[in-house]
Design a protein around this motif. Structure first.
Motif, PDB file in Angstrom:
ATOM      1  N   UNK A  25       0.843  -1.193   0.000  1.00  0.00           N
ATOM      2  CA  UNK A  25       0.000   0.000   0.000  1.00  0.00           C
ATOM      3  C   UNK A  25       0.872   1.235   0.000  1.00  0.00           C
ATOM      4  N   UNK A  26       0.571   2.207  -0.860  1.00  0.00           N
ATOM      5  CA  UNK A  26       1.350   3.447  -0.854  1.00  0.00           C
ATOM      6  C   UNK A  26       1.268   4.124   0.503  1.00  0.00           C
ATOM      7  N   UNK A  27       2.412   4.630   0.933  1.00  0.00           N
ATOM      8  CA  UNK A  27       2.473   5.300   2.226  1.00  0.00           C
ATOM      9  C   UNK A  27       2.403   6.804   2.026  1.00  0.00           C
ATOM     10  N   UNK A 166      12.274  11.406   4.389  1.00  0.00           N
ATOM     11  CA  UNK A 166      13.041  12.147   3.388  1.00  0.00           C
ATOM     12  C   UNK A 166      13.882  11.176   2.574  1.00  0.00           C
ATOM     13  N   UNK A 167      14.515  11.692   1.539  1.00  0.00           N
ATOM     14  CA  UNK A 167      15.372  10.838   0.718  1.00  0.00           C
ATOM     15  C   UNK A 167      16.532  10.308   1.553  1.00  0.00           C
ATOM     16  N   UNK A 168      17.005  11.092   2.521  1.00  0.00           N
ATOM     17  CA  UNK A 168      18.071  10.627   3.412  1.00  0.00           C
ATOM     18  C   UNK A 168      17.618   9.397   4.199  1.00  0.00           C
ATOM     19  N   UNK A 169      16.385   9.436   4.697  1.00  0.00           N
ATOM     20  CA  UNK A 169      15.872   8.316   5.489  1.00  0.00           C
ATOM     21  C   UNK A 169      15.764   7.047   4.638  1.00  0.00           C
ATOM     22  N   UNK A 170      15.250   7.200   3.427  1.00  0.00           N
ATOM     23  CA  UNK A 170      15.154   6.034   2.545  1.00  0.00           C
ATOM     24  C   UNK A 170      16.546   5.489   2.212  1.00  0.00           C
ATOM     25  N   UNK A 171      17.504   6.376   2.006  1.00  0.00           N
ATOM     26  CA  UNK A 171      18.861   5.919   1.700  1.00  0.00           C
ATOM     27  C   UNK A 171      19.457   5.125   2.855  1.00  0.00           C
ATOM     28  N   UNK A 172      19.210   5.583   4.079  1.00  0.00           N
ATOM     29  CA  UNK A 172      19.713   4.865   5.253  1.00  0.00           C
ATOM     30  C   UNK A 172      19.122   3.467   5.308  1.00  0.00           C
ATOM     31  N   UNK A 173      17.818   3.353   5.080  1.00  0.00           N
ATOM     32  CA  UNK A 173      17.161   2.055   5.177  1.00  0.00           C
ATOM     33  C   UNK A 173      17.586   1.118   4.042  1.00  0.00           C
ATOM     34  N   UNK A 174      17.698   1.652   2.814  1.00  0.00           N
ATOM     35  CA  UNK A 174      18.149   0.817   1.698  1.00  0.00           C
ATOM     36  C   UNK A 174      19.561   0.313   1.957  1.00  0.00           C
ATOM     37  N   UNK A 175      20.417   1.183   2.495  1.00  0.00           N
ATOM     38  CA  UNK A 175      21.788   0.770   2.832  1.00  0.00           C
ATOM     39  C   UNK A 175      21.778  -0.316   3.900  1.00  0.00           C
ATOM     40  N   UNK A 176      20.938  -0.145   4.914  1.00  0.00           N
ATOM     41  CA  UNK A 176      20.873  -1.132   5.995  1.00  0.00           C
ATOM     42  C   UNK A 176      20.399  -2.483   5.485  1.00  0.00           C
ATOM     43  N   UNK A 192       8.170   1.830  -2.405  1.00  0.00           N
ATOM     44  CA  UNK A 192       7.455   2.742  -1.525  1.00  0.00           C
ATOM     45  C   UNK A 192       7.971   4.169  -1.696  1.00  0.00           C
ATOM     46  N   UNK A 193       9.250   4.299  -1.923  1.00  0.00           N
ATOM     47  CA  UNK A 193       9.850   5.617  -2.120  1.00  0.00           C
ATOM     48  C   UNK A 193       9.229   6.322  -3.323  1.00  0.00           C
ATOM     49  N   UNK A 194       9.093   5.573  -4.437  1.00  0.00           N
ATOM     50  CA  UNK A 194       8.472   6.145  -5.625  1.00  0.00           C
ATOM     51  C   UNK A 194       7.002   6.458  -5.375  1.00  0.00           C
ATOM     52  N   UNK A 199      11.882  11.658  -4.623  1.00  0.00           N
ATOM     53  CA  UNK A 199      12.723  11.411  -5.783  1.00  0.00           C
ATOM     54  C   UNK A 199      14.078  10.839  -5.358  1.00  0.00           C
ATOM     55  N   UNK A 200      14.470   9.698  -5.891  1.00  0.00           N
ATOM     56  CA  UNK A 200      15.780   9.130  -5.538  1.00  0.00           C
ATOM     57  C   UNK A 200      16.913  10.024  -6.031  1.00  0.00           C
ATOM     58  N   UNK A 201      18.025   9.979  -5.328  1.00  0.00           N
ATOM     59  CA  UNK A 201      19.221  10.685  -5.785  1.00  0.00           C
ATOM     60  C   UNK A 201      20.319   9.681  -6.109  1.00  0.00           C
ATOM     61  N   UNK A 202      21.501  10.178  -6.388  1.00  0.00           N
ATOM     62  CA  UNK A 202      22.587   9.285  -6.817  1.00  0.00           C
ATOM     63  C   UNK A 202      22.959   8.277  -5.739  1.00  0.00           C
TER      64      UNK A 202
END
Length: 627
Positions: A25-27, A166-176, A192-194, A199-202
């Protein structure tokens, strides 16, 4: 052939409308519920740790964790299950927030006191409502997870209950998730991010691409999003990640296309493709690309040297290292590069080069780290300098099982059998738990007729005490020990009851033992079987022919040679080498290919004549003494 970007996007689109995971489900970014009133801390005030529990058990919309499949969703540990049976809190599991309560309770029990105090302080002082503070708390939980892998669920629980992602939070979780090898969860989180419009960054793409090492399909979908959002055109680190993961999947051609289409290649992209070529055995292409590099650094040289070593091109790897040393005094030689060069030196016996590396380490104050120290031990023992290896071993501040195993095996191959056994005894008392490689060294040290009983004892203890199942290498050591010791029947019986198929090396050891102890009939049968098992190995034909020759069966010798010619088996000549001025010179018997062949043979003839004259004089002197 270039990549058709439109086809990639059409086949691998990850837009939110694509029903890849219909149950996700979209968040929507939720607002933070009312927090407890801020308290004015006094000098002795310590925030209540139960505030974390109250905060995390607030009712939230359906989010990422609750959308996971049952197989992916984490389950409570036995500790939590026992704690939840307490009558004081058991009813809370059946309430409307039962699942969230269980997650928060797990988080609370597994967090350290430091984590709980910092988080509780942020909540009680009203700081957790700010996105920046909650993002830093998430990063803090991630760092704690890196130290203690049990805290992954604490990280997940905190992420779920954050007011805004935020994009920072998603990056932390994807890294983890990526570092925890939960690659499918990386995919779900990216979806879920999309869906939430972040918007994803590099950094997102770099970590997401790296998380696709386990699935080529996911990698293609990640690549589609990179192309769609334009990251492939400007970010070299995203391109480098794509190249590396495609090469890991064996898709070297696609990796080269990604490389060629990148308009902003840097040294990282070039080095990544060089490494990819080397890892896939394309060493010549790697060298051509390496020579084309507009600029190189220590990592580039390390990749090329390591690639040569992994592909068995040891002299070429040492030559590249020489080129790096000629670049000037400001070159920084990193540990991984030195380890690769030491492995090459150990393989070809380049003693002077290895000694130079050891001097460089000492002169520059480098520590004997695990890999570097172990490589030095391996180098010195393979070159026969056991005393230097022992000095390195004793100087290492910490030693792992690989270090102990290298030292034990090094003592064994240099005939220091009893020293190897003594070191193993010390390892059992003060060192790490032995592994399978350790017992290869121990069994090698028992390759002596007086240690046959000891070898059996270690072979049985390996599985009995340490639970290590014997591999083909352990069986090979035992067969060789028994065959050399003349216990041919025992060796044959061990081969017969092996749970794995014996390879050519094991049968070769048995053949060698039969020839040493004159078991002609069995040697004939084993030799015939060997040349059928591995028909292109010239050494087995030569062993069989030598066995026939030693018993005067010249027809067998002729038949063996005819069979070699019929099967097109080429004889691999034995070779020797000598190191002069840190350069390795390789030669075979009757070799006249060297530039200085005439001078070499002139000196050899002179030495040979001198030895003959010396031998005659010694014989005459001996005869005079007898008379």
């Amino acid at each position: 052939m270039s990549i058709c970007r439109s086809s990639i996007v059409s086949r691998c689109s990850l837009t939110p409308e694509t029903p890849i995971l219909s149950r996700l489900s979209p968040t929507v970014a939720a607002t933070n519920p009312p927090l407890p009133p801020s308290q004015s801390p006094s000098s002795n005030y310590s925030p209540s740790l139960t505030v974390v529990d109250r905060f995390l058990t607030q009712q939230r919309p359906t989010t990422f964790l609750s959308s996971l499949s049952p197989a992916a969703a984490p389950s409570n540990t036995a500790k939590v299950q026992r704690a939840l049976k307490c009558p004081c809190i058991a009813d809370l599991q059946t309430g409307p927030c039962g699942f969230q309560f269980s997650e928060a309770f797990f988080c609370f029990l597994n967090s350290t006191a430091e984590e709980k105090r910092i988080h509780a302080h942020a909540i009680t002082n009203g700081l957790a409502r700010f996105s920046y503070v909650s993002s830093r708390l998430l990063a803090f939980y991630f760092q704690c997870h890196q130290r203690n892998r049990r805290n992954m669920r604490c990280l997940e629980a905190f992420f779920i209950h954050m007011p805004i992602h935020t994009v920072f939070d998603f990056n932390v979780m994807i890294t983890a998730f990526s570092r925890d090898s939960q690659f499918y969860n990386c995919f779900l989180l990216f979806k879920q991010m999309l869906a939430t419009g972040v918007r994803p960054n590099s950094h997102t793409f770099t970590m997401f691409v790296k998380s696709c090492r386990g699935s080529l399909s996911l990698l293609q979908q990640a690549h589609a999003q990179v192309v769609k959002l334009g990251s492939v055109d400007y970010d070299a680190f995203v391109v480098s990640s794509l190249i590396g993961v495609y090469c890991d999947h064996g898709e070297v051609g696609v990796a080269r296309q990604v490389f060629d289409e990148c308009s902003n290649k840097n040294v990282v992209c070039w080095t990544g493709l060089v490494t990819g070529y080397c890892n896939n055995g394309l060493i010549e292409k790697a060298r051509l690309l390496f020579d084309e590099m507009p600029q190189r650094n220590e990592v580039s040289y390390s990749a090329m040297v390591s690639g040569y070593v992994r592909n068995g091109c040891f002299n070429e790897g040492i030559q590249v290292f020489h080129e790096l040393k000629c670049c000037g005094n400001d070159v920084n030689l990193n540990g991984s590069l030195l380890v690769s060069v030491l492995n090459a030196c150990a393989a070809v016996g380049a003693f002077e080069e290895g000694k130079w590396i050891h001097s460089y380490i000492d002169e520059n104050g480098l520590e004997y780290e695990l890999e570097l120290g172990t490589a030095l031990i391996d180098f010195y023992t393979k070159c026969g300098w056991v005393e230097e290896a022992e000095k390195v071993f004793d100087s290492m501040p910490s030693k792992d099982v690989a270090t102990w195993s290298a030292m034990i095996l090094g003592l064994a191959i240099n005939g220091k059998n009893y020293m190897a056994l003594e070191l193993f005894d010390k390892m059992e008392k003060v060192g790490p738990k032995p592994n399978a490689v350790t017992f290869v060294g121990i069994l090698t040290s028992c390759n002596h007729k007086d240690l046959l009983t000891k070898a059996w004892w270690f072979f049985e203890r390996m599985s009995g005490k340490y639970g290590i199942l014997p591999s083909i290498e352990h069986y090979g050591c035992m067969v060789d020990i028994l065959a050399r010791g003349g216990r041919i029947k025992d060796a044959l019986a061990l081969v017969a009851r092996m749970p794995i198929e014996p390879d050519g090396a094991i049968w070769g050891s048995l053949l060698n033992g039969c020839m040493m102890h004159c078991h002609v009939e069995l040697a004939h049968r084993v030799g015939k079987y060997l040349i059928e098992l591995e028909p292109q190995r010239s050494g087995y034909y030569i062993l069989l022919a030598n066995m026939y020759a030693s018993t005067g069966k010249w027809e067998g010798v002729s038949e063996t040679r005819r069979l070699m010619k019929k099967r097109g088996v080429s004889t691999i000549s034995a070779w020797s080498f000598i190191e002069i001025d840190q350069s390795i010179h390789k030669f075979v018997a009757d070799d006249k290919c060297c530039t200085y062949s005439e001078e070499i043979y002139r000196v050899l003839n002179h030495l040979s004549k001198g030895l003959e004259d010396f031998s005659r004089s010694k014989d005459a002197f001996y005869l005079f003494e007898v008379i």
